[in-house]
Design a protein around this motif. Structure first.
Motif, PDB file in Angstrom:
ATOM      1  N   MET A   1       0.852  -1.167   0.000  1.00 24.26           N
ATOM      2  CA  MET A   1       0.000   0.000   0.000  1.00 24.26           C
ATOM      3  C   MET A   1       0.895   1.226   0.000  1.00 24.26           C
ATOM      4  N   SER A   2       0.529   2.170  -0.818  1.00 25.59           N
ATOM      5  CA  SER A   2       1.359   3.362  -0.901  1.00 25.59           C
ATOM      6  C   SER A   2       1.129   4.258   0.304  1.00 25.59           C
ATOM      7  N   SER A   3       2.123   5.063   0.603  1.00 28.16           N
ATOM      8  CA  SER A   3       1.993   5.964   1.742  1.00 28.16           C
ATOM      9  C   SER A   3       1.082   7.130   1.391  1.00 28.16           C
ATOM     10  N   VAL A   4       0.597   7.790   2.411  1.00 27.92           N
ATOM     11  CA  VAL A   4      -0.305   8.917   2.237  1.00 27.92           C
ATOM     12  C   VAL A   4       0.517  10.132   1.830  1.00 27.92           C
ATOM     13  N   ASN A   5       0.104  10.796   0.753  1.00 25.76           N
ATOM     14  CA  ASN A   5       0.834  11.976   0.306  1.00 25.76           C
ATOM     15  C   ASN A   5       0.061  13.236   0.679  1.00 25.76           C
ATOM     16  N   SER A   6       0.602  14.392   0.328  1.00 26.26           N
ATOM     17  CA  SER A   6      -0.029  15.659   0.721  1.00 26.26           C
ATOM     18  C   SER A   6      -1.400  15.838   0.071  1.00 26.26           C
ATOM     19  N   ASP A  97     -15.788  -7.713   8.477  1.00 27.41           N
ATOM     20  CA  ASP A  97     -16.728  -8.784   8.803  1.00 27.41           C
ATOM     21  C   ASP A  97     -16.185  -9.754   9.854  1.00 27.41           C
ATOM     22  N   GLY A  98     -14.959  -9.505  10.315  1.00 26.95           N
ATOM     23  CA  GLY A  98     -14.391 -10.309  11.406  1.00 26.95           C
ATOM     24  C   GLY A  98     -14.059 -11.741  11.035  1.00 26.95           C
ATOM     25  N   ASP A  99     -13.863 -12.024   9.736  1.00 32.27           N
ATOM     26  CA  ASP A  99     -13.583 -13.398   9.324  1.00 32.27           C
ATOM     27  C   ASP A  99     -12.098 -13.757   9.349  1.00 32.27           C
ATOM     28  N   GLY A 100     -11.252 -12.809   9.748  1.00 31.55           N
ATOM     29  CA  GLY A 100      -9.819 -13.083   9.828  1.00 31.55           C
ATOM     30  C   GLY A 100      -9.061 -12.776   8.550  1.00 31.55           C
ATOM     31  N   PHE A 101      -9.733 -12.160   7.590  1.00 29.17           N
ATOM     32  CA  PHE A 101      -9.106 -11.815   6.322  1.00 29.17           C
ATOM     33  C   PHE A 101      -9.537 -10.412   5.909  1.00 29.17           C
ATOM     34  N   ILE A 102      -8.662  -9.737   5.171  1.00 22.59           N
ATOM     35  CA  ILE A 102      -9.000  -8.429   4.600  1.00 22.59           C
ATOM     36  C   ILE A 102      -9.197  -8.632   3.111  1.00 22.59           C
ATOM     37  N   SER A 103     -10.432  -8.433   2.672  1.00 18.22           N
ATOM     38  CA  SER A 103     -10.751  -8.568   1.250  1.00 18.22           C
ATOM     39  C   SER A 103     -10.539  -7.230   0.548  1.00 18.22           C
ATOM     40  N   CYS A 104     -10.585  -7.277  -0.752  1.00 19.91           N
ATOM     41  CA  CYS A 104     -10.463  -6.062  -1.560  1.00 19.91           C
ATOM     42  C   CYS A 104     -11.570  -5.079  -1.189  1.00 19.91           C
ATOM     43  N   GLU A 105     -12.784  -5.579  -1.023  1.00 19.05           N
ATOM     44  CA  GLU A 105     -13.924  -4.722  -0.694  1.00 19.05           C
ATOM     45  C   GLU A 105     -13.733  -4.056   0.669  1.00 19.05           C
ATOM     46  N   GLU A 106     -13.220  -4.804   1.642  1.00 19.66           N
ATOM     47  CA  GLU A 106     -12.993  -4.239   2.971  1.00 19.66           C
ATOM     48  C   GLU A 106     -11.908  -3.172   2.918  1.00 19.66           C
ATOM     49  N   LEU A 107     -10.829  -3.455   2.219  1.00 20.41           N
ATOM     50  CA  LEU A 107      -9.739  -2.485   2.087  1.00 20.41           C
ATOM     51  C   LEU A 107     -10.252  -1.206   1.440  1.00 20.41           C
ATOM     52  N   GLN A 108     -10.990  -1.345   0.362  1.00 28.08           N
ATOM     53  CA  GLN A 108     -11.518  -0.177  -0.339  1.00 28.08           C
ATOM     54  C   GLN A 108     -12.506   0.590   0.538  1.00 28.08           C
ATOM     55  N   SER A 109     -13.331  -0.111   1.304  1.00 27.75           N
ATOM     56  CA  SER A 109     -14.309   0.541   2.181  1.00 27.75           C
ATOM     57  C   SER A 109     -13.627   1.377   3.247  1.00 27.75           C
ATOM     58  N   VAL A 110     -12.622   0.821   3.902  1.00 22.33           N
ATOM     59  CA  VAL A 110     -11.920   1.549   4.961  1.00 22.33           C
ATOM     60  C   VAL A 110     -11.161   2.734   4.374  1.00 22.33           C
ATOM     61  N   ASP A 121      -8.458   7.875  -9.141  1.00 18.87           N
ATOM     62  CA  ASP A 121      -7.007   7.742  -9.002  1.00 18.87           C
ATOM     63  C   ASP A 121      -6.455   6.600  -9.852  1.00 18.87           C
ATOM     64  N   GLY A 122      -7.328   5.682 -10.241  1.00 12.56           N
ATOM     65  CA  GLY A 122      -6.897   4.547 -11.047  1.00 12.56           C
ATOM     66  C   GLY A 122      -6.228   3.452 -10.246  1.00 12.56           C
ATOM     67  N   ARG A 123      -6.306   3.554  -8.933  1.00 10.61           N
ATOM     68  CA  ARG A 123      -5.714   2.498  -8.101  1.00 10.61           C
ATOM     69  C   ARG A 123      -6.618   1.271  -8.130  1.00 10.61           C
ATOM     70  N   ASP A 124      -6.028   0.114  -8.027  1.00  9.11           N
ATOM     71  CA  ASP A 124      -6.760  -1.144  -8.037  1.00  9.11           C
ATOM     72  C   ASP A 124      -6.456  -1.866  -6.730  1.00  9.11           C
ATOM     73  N   CYS A 125      -7.495  -2.075  -5.914  1.00  4.94           N
ATOM     74  CA  CYS A 125      -7.242  -2.676  -4.603  1.00  4.94           C
ATOM     75  C   CYS A 125      -6.758  -4.118  -4.734  1.00  4.94           C
ATOM     76  N   LYS A 126      -7.145  -4.810  -5.795  1.00  2.00           N
ATOM     77  CA  LYS A 126      -6.660  -6.188  -5.984  1.00  2.00           C
ATOM     78  C   LYS A 126      -5.145  -6.198  -6.156  1.00  2.00           C
ATOM     79  N   SER A 127      -4.631  -5.243  -6.927  1.00  2.00           N
ATOM     80  CA  SER A 127      -3.175  -5.208  -7.112  1.00  2.00           C
ATOM     81  C   SER A 127      -2.483  -4.773  -5.820  1.00  2.00           C
ATOM     82  N   MET A 128      -3.162  -3.920  -5.025  1.00  8.87           N
ATOM     83  CA  MET A 128      -2.585  -3.526  -3.729  1.00  8.87           C
ATOM     84  C   MET A 128      -2.468  -4.745  -2.823  1.00  8.87           C
TER      85      MET A 128
END
Length: 154
Positions: A1-6, A97-110, A121-128
């Motif tokens: 995951m890329s760092s937060v920029n300005s 969802d507390g299942d012990g895994f971080i899915s693409c949808e969860e990452l994108q939601s947070v 931005d053209g970012r793809d959470c699957k590639s992240m």
């Protein structure tokens, strides 16, 4: 995951500034901090900030201070080998969802809630996720998350 920029910090500031007055109130800041797992009272925030609102410069300084503090705490924690408890709490923020895994949808939601995700931005959470998904199951387990969050030892 890329760092937060300005630009990301500015976008977060704008999302928090609900009334568009160019200021973020301590209530708005408290909401953000709670979303990422930091809990403090308004009195504690006012005492540490010395003011009741932050402009973009104040907010950027606050963000930089928090990040630098977290990096120093992470280094100290790593030296003490007690990093897992903090990472477990961070993992829970993403594992919606507390299942012990971080899915693409969860990452994108947070990331969206934090103002760090923008479809344009053209970012793809699957590639992240794929960067750290060592077993190629399409999700991050705790160990993969830990590898993502901890700096590589040189």
């Amino acid at each position: 995951m890329s760092s937060v920029n300005s630009n990301d910090v500015h976008r977060i500031f704008e999302m928090l500034d609900k009334n568009g007055d160019g200021l973020v109130s301590l209530d708005e800041l408290k909401w953000l901090l709670e979303k990422i797992g930091f809990h403090s009272s308004l009195d504690e925030l006012e005492s540490s900030m010395g003011k009741t609102t932050l402009d973009l410069m104040d907010f950027s300084f606050f963000y930089d201070t928090i990040i630098k503090s977290d990096i120093n705490e992470s280094k100290a924690t790593l030296e003490g080998n007690d990093v897992d408890s903090e990472l477990v709490e961070a993992f829970k923020v993403y594992d919606l969802d507390g299942d012990g895994f971080i899915s693409c949808e969860e990452l994108q939601s947070v990331l969206s809630r934090l103002g760090l995700w923008n479809e344009q931005d053209g970012r793809d959470c699957k590639s992240m996720i794929n960067v750290y998904d060592s077993n190629s199951d399409g999700v991050l387990d705790f160990e993969e998350f830990k590898n993502m969050m901890l700096p590589a030892k040189s």
